[in-house]
Design an enzyme around this catalytic site. Structure first.
Site, PDB file in Angstrom:
ATOM      1  N   HIS A 124      -8.463   1.394  -1.178  1.00 41.25           N
ATOM      2  CA  HIS A 124      -8.247   0.389  -2.225  1.00 41.25           C
ATOM      3  C   HIS A 124      -9.569  -0.172  -2.755  1.00 41.25           C
ATOM      4  CE1 HIS A 124      -3.992   0.665  -1.511  1.00 41.25           C
ATOM      5  NE2 HIS A 124      -4.168   0.385  -0.239  1.00 41.25           N
ATOM      6  N   SER A 149       0.844  -1.197   0.000  1.00 41.75           N
ATOM      7  CA  SER A 149       0.000   0.000   0.000  1.00 41.75           C
ATOM      8  C   SER A 149       0.883   1.253   0.000  1.00 41.75           C
ATOM      9  CB  SER A 149      -0.957  -0.048   1.194  1.00 41.75           C
ATOM     10  OG  SER A 149      -1.940   0.960   1.122  1.00 41.75           O
TER      11      SER A 149
END
Length: 324
Positions: free
Chosen positions: A210, A90
């Site tokens: 996400h 991430s």
């Protein structure tokens, strides 16, 4: 021995992280000062004097974690430990883009600062809507259920335009994180428990990261990235969006935008990393950043072995084990 660096993601932050490393090594202190000069932020205060509740904000945590990761990176470089390949989970992918030569240090810091602010603004809007009665959006970890099964269960409710819940992080064969609306998360948790999930754990995050629900933030971030140069990688770097090696700077730029709305394919990256390690033997993985989350995910990946381990570097004691 060849090393592959894995950079930690948002959520790993805590008050006081890496203070012992920065106090010990001048290279780390210089880097922290440089970040402060670039951003206009008091980075030492951010890292060591900010309570965890405030530090968890995206506009705080993202810059803080990147500062810790690059400080550790500076010490490793000073001691002659360089990566043969990199990947980041991430947020950590931006440290990986810097370490691979795709982004300059200053550009990476400026991008992360802007990204954190954009994502926090999106989270604030989400929180405001929730307080008006639409329900909180967020994330939940589904434990002990096959990731493919989670995706299958969520598919009827995961249309990119109208969906209410999405598979967001493919963390390991036994852990999948989902993002969604309050209604979507509750529905998905019920479906997953009925299918055999051992636990469903709501995460302390401010938004549905996400997933397509971050589309507005992604559009704003895309405009920001137009002002920065993305070079081709100098060493292999893996993408959360594709689970594969990044082939060019322009691919990295596109993926940085998709990053906000697409799932983190970490298990796919681990498979690619394991394959690369076979070619690099002897090889080791180092988690660069606070905590040991990525080492734990590697342990659960099915690729870990006595010959291919992952070691954390987030404390002075851990870092010294690597460089001494």
């Amino acid at each position: 021995m060849k090393s592959i660096f894995l950079f930690s993601g948002q959520g790993a932050q805590f008050k006081g992280m890496a203070q012992d490393i920065v106090e010990k090594y001048g290279s780390a202190r210089a880097l922290i000062k440089n970040i402060g000069d670039i951003t206009g932020e008091d980075i030492e205060a951010l890292l060591w004097h900010t309570e965890n509740e405030v530090l968890s904000r995206s506009d705080k945590s993202q810059l803080a974690i990147i500062a810790v990761e690059t400080a550790i990176l500076a010490v490793l470089k000073e001691k002659g430990v360089s990566p043969s390949a990199v990947a980041g989970f991430s947020l950590g992918e931006f440290s990986a883009l810097y370490a691979s030569g795709i982004l300059s240090f200053e550009d990476m810091i400026r991008i992360v600062q802007k990204r954190g602010r954009i994502m926090q603004a999106a989270c604030d809007k989400i929180a405001a809507r929730a307080s008006e009665g639409s329900g909180a959006l967020g994330m939940s970890a589904i434990l002990k259920l096959d990731p493919e099964k989670v995706i299958e269960l969520l598919k009827p409710h995961s249309d990119p335009k109208t969906g209410i819940v999405f598979a967001a992080n493919m963390n390991s064969p036994v852990q999948t994180v989902i993002s969604g609306t309050a209604e979507g998360l509750s529905l998905a948790e019920e479906l997953c428990k009925e299918a055999g999930a051992k636990r469903c754990v709501r995460l302390a995050v401010a938004g549905p990261f996400h997933s397509p629900l971050m589309g507005e933030a992604a559009k704003e971030f895309e405009e920001v990235l137009k002002g920065f140069e993305f070079k081709n990688p100098e060493i292999p770097v893996f993408s959360n969006v594709t689970g594969k090696k990044v082939k060019s700077g322009e691919e990295a730029r596109a993926n940085a935008v998709l990053h906000l709305t697409h799932p983190v394919l970490w298990t796919s990256e681990e498979k690619e990393i394991a394959s690369l390690c076979e070619d690099l033997k002897p090889c080791r993985l180092l988690e660069i950043g606070p905590g040991n989350t990525l080492c734990n995910l590697w342990r659960d990946s099915g690729f870990a072995s006595d010959e291919l381990t992952c070691s954390p570097t987030g404390t002075l004691e851990q870092l010294n084990k690597i460089i001494e």
